[in-house]
Design a protein around this motif. Structure first.
Motif, PDB file in Angstrom:
ATOM      1  N   ARG A 178      12.819  10.615   6.371  1.00 50.90           N
ATOM      2  CA  ARG A 178      12.185  10.462   5.064  1.00 50.90           C
ATOM      3  C   ARG A 178      11.717   9.026   4.899  1.00 50.90           C
ATOM      4  O   ARG A 178      12.477   8.084   5.140  1.00 50.90           O
ATOM      5  CB  ARG A 178      13.179  10.792   3.950  1.00 50.90           C
ATOM      6  N   VAL A 179      10.485   8.878   4.477  1.00 50.85           N
ATOM      7  CA  VAL A 179       9.915   7.566   4.172  1.00 50.85           C
ATOM      8  C   VAL A 179      10.278   7.264   2.718  1.00 50.85           C
ATOM      9  O   VAL A 179       9.937   8.032   1.825  1.00 50.85           O
ATOM     10  CB  VAL A 179       8.381   7.566   4.360  1.00 50.85           C
ATOM     11  N   PHE A 180      10.982   6.126   2.504  1.00 53.96           N
ATOM     12  CA  PHE A 180      11.439   5.832   1.148  1.00 53.96           C
ATOM     13  C   PHE A 180      11.043   4.458   0.637  1.00 53.96           C
ATOM     14  O   PHE A 180      11.393   4.086  -0.485  1.00 53.96           O
ATOM     15  CB  PHE A 180      12.956   6.021   1.035  1.00 53.96           C
ATOM     16  N   ALA A 181      10.310   3.691   1.432  1.00 55.45           N
ATOM     17  CA  ALA A 181       9.821   2.383   0.966  1.00 55.45           C
ATOM     18  C   ALA A 181       8.554   2.033   1.742  1.00 55.45           C
ATOM     19  O   ALA A 181       8.363   2.467   2.878  1.00 55.45           O
ATOM     20  CB  ALA A 181      10.883   1.307   1.156  1.00 55.45           C
ATOM     21  N   ILE A 182       7.704   1.245   1.098  1.00 60.41           N
ATOM     22  CA  ILE A 182       6.412   0.893   1.692  1.00 60.41           C
ATOM     23  C   ILE A 182       5.998  -0.495   1.214  1.00 60.41           C
ATOM     24  O   ILE A 182       6.412  -0.936   0.138  1.00 60.41           O
ATOM     25  CB  ILE A 182       5.340   1.961   1.327  1.00 60.41           C
ATOM     26  N   GLY A 183       5.188  -1.166   2.009  1.00 59.89           N
ATOM     27  CA  GLY A 183       4.671  -2.464   1.605  1.00 59.89           C
ATOM     28  C   GLY A 183       3.668  -2.963   2.622  1.00 59.89           C
ATOM     29  O   GLY A 183       3.500  -2.385   3.695  1.00 59.89           O
ATOM     30  N   VAL A 184       2.982  -4.048   2.294  1.00 54.32           N
ATOM     31  CA  VAL A 184       1.959  -4.584   3.179  1.00 54.32           C
ATOM     32  C   VAL A 184       2.598  -5.276   4.388  1.00 54.32           C
ATOM     33  O   VAL A 184       2.285  -4.953   5.527  1.00 54.32           O
ATOM     34  CB  VAL A 184       1.024  -5.553   2.426  1.00 54.32           C
ATOM     35  N   LYS A 185       3.507  -6.215   4.146  1.00 53.23           N
ATOM     36  CA  LYS A 185       4.148  -6.933   5.259  1.00 53.23           C
ATOM     37  C   LYS A 185       5.597  -6.511   5.450  1.00 53.23           C
ATOM     38  O   LYS A 185       6.148  -6.667   6.533  1.00 53.23           O
ATOM     39  CB  LYS A 185       4.061  -8.428   5.050  1.00 53.23           C
ATOM     40  N   SER A 186       6.211  -6.026   4.394  1.00 54.67           N
ATOM     41  CA  SER A 186       7.568  -5.506   4.484  1.00 54.67           C
ATOM     42  C   SER A 186       7.696  -4.375   3.454  1.00 54.67           C
ATOM     43  O   SER A 186       6.974  -4.363   2.456  1.00 54.67           O
ATOM     44  CB  SER A 186       8.603  -6.600   4.231  1.00 54.67           C
ATOM     45  N   PRO A 187       8.600  -3.434   3.685  1.00 44.08           N
ATOM     46  CA  PRO A 187       8.714  -2.278   2.789  1.00 44.08           C
ATOM     47  C   PRO A 187       9.480  -2.596   1.512  1.00 44.08           C
ATOM     48  O   PRO A 187      10.651  -2.308   1.375  1.00 44.08           O
ATOM     49  CB  PRO A 187       9.452  -1.254   3.663  1.00 44.08           C
ATOM     50  N   ARG A 188       8.808  -3.207   0.553  1.00 44.84           N
ATOM     51  CA  ARG A 188       9.458  -3.673  -0.679  1.00 44.84           C
ATOM     52  C   ARG A 188       9.393  -2.670  -1.824  1.00 44.84           C
ATOM     53  O   ARG A 188      10.237  -2.689  -2.703  1.00 44.84           O
ATOM     54  CB  ARG A 188       8.818  -4.977  -1.137  1.00 44.84           C
ATOM     55  N   ILE A 189       8.371  -1.815  -1.830  1.00 40.44           N
ATOM     56  CA  ILE A 189       8.197  -0.872  -2.940  1.00 40.44           C
ATOM     57  C   ILE A 189       8.958   0.406  -2.588  1.00 40.44           C
ATOM     58  O   ILE A 189       8.586   1.138  -1.671  1.00 40.44           O
ATOM     59  CB  ILE A 189       6.714  -0.567  -3.188  1.00 40.44           C
ATOM     60  N   LYS A 190      10.038   0.668  -3.334  1.00 42.63           N
ATOM     61  CA  LYS A 190      10.887   1.822  -3.042  1.00 42.63           C
ATOM     62  C   LYS A 190      10.458   3.026  -3.862  1.00 42.63           C
ATOM     63  O   LYS A 190      10.006   2.898  -4.987  1.00 42.63           O
ATOM     64  CB  LYS A 190      12.345   1.490  -3.297  1.00 42.63           C
ATOM     65  N   GLY A 191      10.599   4.192  -3.270  1.00 40.36           N
ATOM     66  CA  GLY A 191      10.290   5.439  -3.942  1.00 40.36           C
ATOM     67  C   GLY A 191      10.025   6.535  -2.928  1.00 40.36           C
ATOM     68  O   GLY A 191       9.620   6.259  -1.798  1.00 40.36           O
ATOM     69  N   VAL A 239       3.686  -1.333   6.217  1.00 43.98           N
ATOM     70  CA  VAL A 239       4.995  -1.085   6.823  1.00 43.98           C
ATOM     71  C   VAL A 239       5.747  -0.098   5.937  1.00 43.98           C
ATOM     72  O   VAL A 239       5.679  -0.184   4.702  1.00 43.98           O
ATOM     73  CB  VAL A 239       5.796  -2.400   6.948  1.00 43.98           C
ATOM     74  N   THR A 240       6.448   0.833   6.564  1.00 42.94           N
ATOM     75  CA  THR A 240       7.280   1.776   5.824  1.00 42.94           C
ATOM     76  C   THR A 240       8.723   1.656   6.292  1.00 42.94           C
ATOM     77  O   THR A 240       8.982   1.245   7.421  1.00 42.94           O
ATOM     78  CB  THR A 240       6.821   3.234   6.039  1.00 42.94           C
ATOM     79  N   ARG A 241       9.644   2.017   5.428  1.00 40.80           N
ATOM     80  CA  ARG A 241      11.052   2.121   5.834  1.00 40.80           C
ATOM     81  C   ARG A 241      11.449   3.582   5.688  1.00 40.80           C
ATOM     82  O   ARG A 241      11.153   4.224   4.677  1.00 40.80           O
ATOM     83  CB  ARG A 241      11.952   1.247   4.985  1.00 40.80           C
ATOM     84  N   SER A 242      12.117   4.084   6.722  1.00 39.46           N
ATOM     85  CA  SER A 242      12.514   5.491   6.765  1.00 39.46           C
ATOM     86  C   SER A 242      13.968   5.610   7.168  1.00 39.46           C
ATOM     87  O   SER A 242      14.530   4.714   7.796  1.00 39.46           O
ATOM     88  CB  SER A 242      11.657   6.244   7.782  1.00 39.46           C
ATOM     89  N   THR A 243      14.545   6.754   6.828  1.00 43.48           N
ATOM     90  CA  THR A 243      15.894   7.075   7.263  1.00 43.48           C
ATOM     91  C   THR A 243      15.894   8.458   7.915  1.00 43.48           C
ATOM     92  O   THR A 243      15.209   9.372   7.429  1.00 43.48           O
ATOM     93  CB  THR A 243      16.915   7.004   6.103  1.00 43.48           C
ATOM     94  N   VAL A 244      16.617   8.577   9.004  1.00 44.00           N
ATOM     95  CA  VAL A 244      16.718   9.851   9.719  1.00 44.00           C
ATOM     96  C   VAL A 244      17.652  10.770   8.931  1.00 44.00           C
ATOM     97  O   VAL A 244      18.763  10.382   8.581  1.00 44.00           O
ATOM     98  CB  VAL A 244      17.239   9.639  11.154  1.00 44.00           C
ATOM     99  N   THR A 245      17.177  11.989   8.650  1.00 42.97           N
ATOM    100  CA  THR A 245      17.960  12.958   7.883  1.00 42.97           C
ATOM    101  C   THR A 245      18.425  14.136   8.738  1.00 42.97           C
ATOM    102  O   THR A 245      19.360  14.831   8.358  1.00 42.97           O
ATOM    103  CB  THR A 245      17.143  13.465   6.679  1.00 42.97           C
TER     104      THR A 245
END
Length: 164
Positions: free
Chosen positions: A84-97, A67-73
């Motif tokens: 921009r994709v700014f977080a990622i994780g297996v079940k939830s986007p916990r790893i930010k960067g 799963v990724t978390r993104s924000t519309v720019t």
């Protein structure tokens, strides 16, 4: 080997720029075209896409899912959509960067609309050697630019076929 940070390709689609923008800027529909994306959940949905909108995208590659978390720019109807994709994780986007930026540009041409999809590697702080090893592990031997070049071609072809 010099690290490549941006990959882009275009296709002409038999639809209006606004129609294509409306479809592509709705992250819940991206799984219709993308070979990796399974759709998304918009955190605070509104009637239309807006700058600052966040969404969680579900993805898969082979048996791997994440799963990724993104924000519309950029949300410029009929012209450009970017996130921009700014977080990622297996079940939830916990790893930010910083991960990647995806952009879609729409240009009206006599045959319809030229859609240009661009992927930019935002992992600028990663050493080249680390990114090369990581990329080859998660893409079965390719760099991310090589891998994304193929994904972009498939996404654009699926989009073209959808509107044929």
């Amino acid at each position: 080997m010099t690290r490549e940070f941006t990959v882009s390709d275009s296709v002409v689609v038999n639809a209006s720029a606004r129609e294509l923008y409306d479809a592509i800027s709705d992250p819940t529909r991206m799984g219709t075209w993308s070979p990796e994306n399974l759709g998304a959940h918009v955190t605070n949905p509104r009637e239309t896409t807006y700058v600052g909108m966040e969404f969680d995208g579900r993805n898969k590659r082979g048996r791997a899912q994440w799963v990724t978390r993104s924000t519309v720019t950029v949300a410029d109807p009929g012209k450009a959509f970017e996130f921009r994709v700014f977080a990622i994780g297996v079940k939830s986007p916990r790893i930010k960067g910083a991960n990647a930026t995806w952009r879609y540009d729409f240009e009206t041409v006599p045959e319809g609309t030229r859609v240009t999809e661009t992927w930019t590697d935002d992992r600028r702080k990663w050493p080249d050697a680390v990114s090369l090893v990581f990329d080859k592990i998660v893409t079965s031997g390719k760099t991310f630019p090589q891998f994304q070049r193929r994904n972009i071609a498939k996404t654009l072809d699926n989009l073209r076929k959808h509107y044929a």
